[in-house]
Design a protein around this motif. Sequence first.
Motif, PDB file in Angstrom:
ATOM      1  N   ARG A 595      55.708 -41.452  -4.033  1.00  8.85           N
ATOM      2  CA  ARG A 595      57.093 -42.431  -4.240  1.00  8.85           C
ATOM      3  C   ARG A 595      57.288 -42.392  -5.747  1.00  8.85           C
ATOM      4  O   ARG A 595      56.537 -43.100  -6.140  1.00  8.85           O
ATOM      5  CB  ARG A 595      57.088 -43.790  -3.157  1.00  8.85           C
ATOM      6  CG  ARG A 595      58.222 -43.856  -3.120  1.00  8.85           C
ATOM      7  CD  ARG A 595      58.172 -45.302  -2.114  1.00  8.85           C
ATOM      8  NE  ARG A 595      58.466 -46.530  -3.163  1.00  8.85           N
ATOM      9  CZ  ARG A 595      58.442 -46.861  -4.215  1.00  8.85           C
ATOM     10  NH1 ARG A 595      59.857 -46.363  -4.223  1.00  8.85           N
ATOM     11  NH2 ARG A 595      57.973 -47.849  -4.446  1.00  8.85           N
ATOM     12  N   HIS A 607      53.427 -45.101  -6.388  1.00  9.45           N
ATOM     13  CA  HIS A 607      51.947 -45.051  -5.287  1.00  9.45           C
ATOM     14  C   HIS A 607      52.113 -43.272  -5.041  1.00  9.45           C
ATOM     15  O   HIS A 607      53.252 -42.880  -4.551  1.00  9.45           O
ATOM     16  CB  HIS A 607      51.369 -46.056  -4.310  1.00  9.45           C
ATOM     17  CG  HIS A 607      52.482 -46.495  -3.220  1.00  9.45           C
ATOM     18  ND1 HIS A 607      52.818 -45.339  -2.240  1.00  9.45           N
ATOM     19  CD2 HIS A 607      54.167 -47.126  -3.225  1.00  9.45           C
ATOM     20  CE1 HIS A 607      54.051 -46.119  -1.218  1.00  9.45           C
ATOM     21  NE2 HIS A 607      54.978 -46.757  -1.937  1.00  9.45           N
ATOM     22  N   ASN A 611      52.712 -41.044   4.106  1.00  7.28           N
ATOM     23  CA  ASN A 611      53.026 -42.199   5.407  1.00  7.28           C
ATOM     24  C   ASN A 611      53.331 -43.753   5.305  1.00  7.28           C
ATOM     25  O   ASN A 611      51.849 -43.846   5.541  1.00  7.28           O
ATOM     26  CB  ASN A 611      52.157 -41.771   6.688  1.00  7.28           C
ATOM     27  CG  ASN A 611      51.360 -40.330   6.292  1.00  7.28           C
ATOM     28  OD1 ASN A 611      51.693 -40.197   5.714  1.00  7.28           O
ATOM     29  ND2 ASN A 611      50.290 -40.863   7.702  1.00  7.28           N
ATOM     30  N   GLY A 612      54.392 -44.201   5.093  1.00  6.99           N
ATOM     31  CA  GLY A 612      54.542 -45.759   5.235  1.00  6.99           C
ATOM     32  C   GLY A 612      53.377 -46.748   4.207  1.00  6.99           C
ATOM     33  O   GLY A 612      54.497 -46.770   3.526  1.00  6.99           O
ATOM     34  N   ASP A 613      52.576 -47.449   5.071  1.00  5.48           N
ATOM     35  CA  ASP A 613      52.056 -48.522   3.531  1.00  5.48           C
ATOM     36  C   ASP A 613      51.851 -47.854   2.841  1.00  5.48           C
ATOM     37  O   ASP A 613      51.169 -48.012   2.579  1.00  5.48           O
ATOM     38  CB  ASP A 613      50.664 -48.838   5.087  1.00  5.48           C
ATOM     39  CG  ASP A 613      50.255 -50.390   4.768  1.00  5.48           C
ATOM     40  OD1 ASP A 613      51.669 -50.878   3.854  1.00  5.48           O
ATOM     41  OD2 ASP A 613      49.899 -50.550   5.599  1.00  5.48           O
ATOM     42  N   ALA A 614      52.913 -49.145   1.843  1.00  2.08           N
ATOM     43  CA  ALA A 614      52.533 -48.902   0.540  1.00  2.08           C
ATOM     44  C   ALA A 614      51.805 -49.678  -0.130  1.00  2.08           C
ATOM     45  O   ALA A 614      51.038 -49.013  -0.592  1.00  2.08           O
ATOM     46  CB  ALA A 614      54.171 -49.696   0.039  1.00  2.08           C
ATOM     47  N   GLU A 615      51.475 -51.193   1.141  1.00  2.47           N
ATOM     48  CA  GLU A 615      50.274 -51.865   0.083  1.00  2.47           C
ATOM     49  C   GLU A 615      49.218 -51.455   0.682  1.00  2.47           C
ATOM     50  O   GLU A 615      48.107 -51.356  -0.230  1.00  2.47           O
ATOM     51  CB  GLU A 615      50.927 -53.116   1.365  1.00  2.47           C
ATOM     52  CG  GLU A 615      51.626 -54.291   0.711  1.00  2.47           C
ATOM     53  CD  GLU A 615      51.612 -55.365   1.216  1.00  2.47           C
ATOM     54  OE1 GLU A 615      50.252 -55.971   2.444  1.00  2.47           O
ATOM     55  OE2 GLU A 615      52.342 -55.765   1.978  1.00  2.47           O
ATOM     56  N   ALA A 616      49.235 -50.198   1.800  1.00  2.00           N
ATOM     57  CA  ALA A 616      47.652 -49.966   2.067  1.00  2.00           C
ATOM     58  C   ALA A 616      47.335 -49.342   1.186  1.00  2.00           C
ATOM     59  O   ALA A 616      45.610 -48.951   0.188  1.00  2.00           O
ATOM     60  CB  ALA A 616      47.365 -49.167   3.712  1.00  2.00           C
ATOM     61  N   ALA A 617      48.498 -48.278   0.540  1.00  2.00           N
ATOM     62  CA  ALA A 617      48.118 -47.072  -0.142  1.00  2.00           C
ATOM     63  C   ALA A 617      47.602 -47.807  -2.362  1.00  2.00           C
ATOM     64  O   ALA A 617      46.831 -47.346  -2.217  1.00  2.00           O
ATOM     65  CB  ALA A 617      49.503 -46.468  -0.463  1.00  2.00           C
TER      66      ALA A 617
END
Lengths: 961, 113
Positions: A595, A607, A611-617
């Motif tokens: 992104r 990051h 798919n989706g979860d920015a915090e996890a990435a």
Amino acid sequence: MSTVRPEGRLGDGFGLLIDREGSLAFTFDGKPVAAHPGDVIASALYAGGRRVIGRSFKYHRPRGVASMAGHEANALVQVGHEPNVPADLTPVKAGIEVRGINVTGSLDRDLMAGLGHMGRFLPAGFYYRSFFRPKGAWKKWEPIIRRMAGLGTIAQSAPHGDFDKRYGFHDVAIVGGGPAGMTAALAAAAGGASVLLVDEMPALGGSLLYARTDEGGAAGRRRADDLKGRIGAEPRITVMTGAVATGLFTDGWLSVAQGSRLHKVRAKRVVVATGAIEQPAVFRNNDLPGIMLVSGGQRLMRLYGVAPGTNAVILTCNEDGYGYALDCLDAGVAVAAVLDLRPDPDGPLRRAALARGVRCLKDTGIGEAKGGRTVEAVVTAPANGAGSAETIACDHVAVAVGYTPNGALLFHAGAFCRYDEEQFWNRIEDLPAGVGAAGAVACLWDEKRVSDHAGDAGGAAARGESSPAAAPDPAAGGLNHPHPVFPHPQGKAFVDLDEDLTIDDILTGLKDGFTDIQLLKRYTTLGMGPSQGRHSAVNGVRIAARATGRGEASVGSTTNRPPYRSEKLGLLAGQSFEPVRHTAMHRRHVEAGARMMPAGLWLRPAHYGRNGDAEAAIAAEVKAVREGVGLIDVSTLGGLEVRGPDAAEFVDRMYTWAYAKQKVGRCRYLLMTDEAGVVIDDGVAVRLHEEHYYLTATTGGVDGVYREMLRENASWGLAVDIANVTAAYAAVNLAGPKSREVLATLVNDIDLSNVAFPYMEAREGHVAGIPARLMRVGFVGELGYEIHVPSLQGEALWDAIAEAGRGHGIRPFGVEAQRVLRLEKGHIIVGQDTDGLTTPHEAAMGWALAKKKPFYVGKKAVDIQGAKPQERRLVGFTLKDQDAPCPKECHLVIEGDRIAGRVTSAVRSPNLGRVVGLAYVPPEKAEAGSDFQIRIEGGRMVEAETVPIPFYDPDNRRQEV
Amino acid sequence: MKLMRCPLNGERNISEFVCGGEVKAMPDPDKASDADWGRYLFFEDNPDGEIVEWWLHAPSSYWFIARRDTRTEAVLETMTVQEWRERQGTVGSGQAQGQSADSQAHGAQGTNG
């Protein structure tokens, strides 16, 4: 709609601009209107029998067209999404949806028209006097007044317009394609100049196309054809028609709006030949639809083939009125009477009119006009002294009482005007260098004088000389009436149709003490409407002069500013270019699902992971760097090369620390302050050679740093070469405990062992065969290598490292993960953790200040600051309650009821299992263990505690292994 | 739009240039009082008339010196820093000198108005 056909146009000699064979249709207020190609909106409406095109600003009186020259006060219409379109200048297009504006109900039955009877409650200055008391009243009144007295509506849903700009360069630019402009253009071209000839009408010719100067009525058009033919045969002349020169600025810079394109023209010389604007007479009900300027009626007939009425009364003080009488007769319009204000009129056109049986009254003016939605009669009045009044029925009144030079562009360029009290018009003086005037704008009227002078002006412009001055033209002597203002006891004699100002309003303004013309303008709003005083300014000055017992020249005039006509914002905006810089590895980031986020003009991966979860990435990326190996693109970092015998001296002067003794092959932190001792940039200095430093700078700061370096050295004259090589290098940071293992598989000309290549050193060699500069620096606090390679090989480097690291679980990481990692190490980001006032002492960076250096930029100020008590300190903090929400940037540090500081960075550290951050606090809170409060979202207070930094690996063991 | 003559690039639109502020002499940091230094940092002469300024041709990052009239906005003259220093009689290293221009000392070369 196609069944509607235009009808009733005048025959031969009329309708020069329309294509009689073609027809098209559009709608006005939802009803179909027929038109010919070449019509403007107003001509088609008029041909269809419509007289009321607008409603007046204040009283909602019915209004029509008067000038047909784009100067109308009350012929603005809405075309589709576009508000305030001049109906008398805008060509029709098939299918456009045109609507009247400033109307409640319909144009013909405006529900607000009753306001016309309330004139005495809406006098000049009524805004200021009526609606501002009691306090706060304006808030209630404003929306009501705005609705009642407005212009077009801006449609929020309007589609994005397609506008652009173009530059043009010419030796000579000539504005105005009338006889003077065309003659000047031909002369300039004959003198060898490249010439731009601009006219706002769709065809060249100017007044030659419609004005009548001879009994036969065709001389002007013959002359226009001759001049146009010669211009067409002259390759040096570029003609732009339908193009409005909106402003003339310094050094021959001319803005020309044509359709949806703004031309920015630069000409060595500009000749303004914009003619003169015919002026109205002021009498009771002079605003009724059907009452026009003679030139307006002539344009309607000659350009568009539309008869202005069936039975005309003409008010004149010169030959133009009689020429118009002949025009009317030729067009089959009856002339009820010509009223001449002069006691002893004579002239060839008057004699011709008399010979054709026109009833000509002398020493007679108009006392008032009568009518409803259109004029129905005039009541004559003796022009001088006593006499009887006569009511003459008519459905059209034309007025010829004089002109004013159309000098807007000359005024933009800095010229001034002075009222000529012998010829009763404004003479434009003090033309700026490089700008000339020709024709009627130079107060010339006689055909031969105009032609001779315009030829001289064009020739002079081609030679790069100033235009010759124009001597006063006796032919203009009888042109203008000295005071075409005829008050009526019952008022409603309009001076300014834009703003609905009557003679009484002007007198009220004067009575209220606003005798200075500039103040009178602002108080009464005289000349402030869409037509910008083109029909009201001169009569306003005349009224003010007479009422205050002064001459017009001493009353002066108001200032004329660009644009000449209303300009669309889209024209000024043009296309919106938002340049974006991509690093050499951009494709790889996109492929990896990054992104992207803006960093200055650059795009950087925030990051990775589609798919989706920015915090996890982000957490996974952080983990990879702390436990394995990660790779980040740092190409956007600024890169500066400083080379030469004085390189060390130069770096020493620019940055706060000591660099002269820095060993070749060593890296050293760079801190830059400005002259006021404020931290403005940081980076790393690599000494590649005794006389060669490679400096990094922040992404956003490097261009400013480079500029300041060049400026300082312009003063210092040190023997260095300074180059901004930011775009020349791509760079990555390979970081994590396994980074050396990964790198080792790609490097065979550098010993990577910690002994041979320790922390804060730099080496030159090859990575995957690519020439590279390697630096062991530790922004993220792990073993790591910053690798700088030529940009063209950035992608190859990225691929090679990614491939080599595959077996080690290498992971690309983005800016978000880097922010977490650097914050865990307590490294500041200049511009985030510093602001426009931060000193090195406040940022706890005293260690980066060389104490013994005699000079660096900002040293004196830094020393002065260092000797004073500090007001704030940047400290590390953590939260006492680790379950409390993480504060955000700019959340405030609160002490009692006082703002005591603010958070600059904060993150919930995955590695430390707690919130860590940086904040400005009062100096007494800088001691580790001090408590303070942070106000977070929703006004909630959280308890924080000052802690030492780095938060992570305080002994820096991990990055130095 | 006004034109300005860059000593390196010739006449260009004024929008390509950035004003770098008045040319002012830096006092000797070792001798100047804190108050003197504050005045040097934060106060400008801002004359009503002729002013000598740093200007930058931004696209080429080229700094030069311009004499300008603040009343008429006319650019009286532009010159390289070297030329300026020669005129001030301070050729060599050190800071750019001179508080304000002595108009007698400057010929009318290369004016553009």
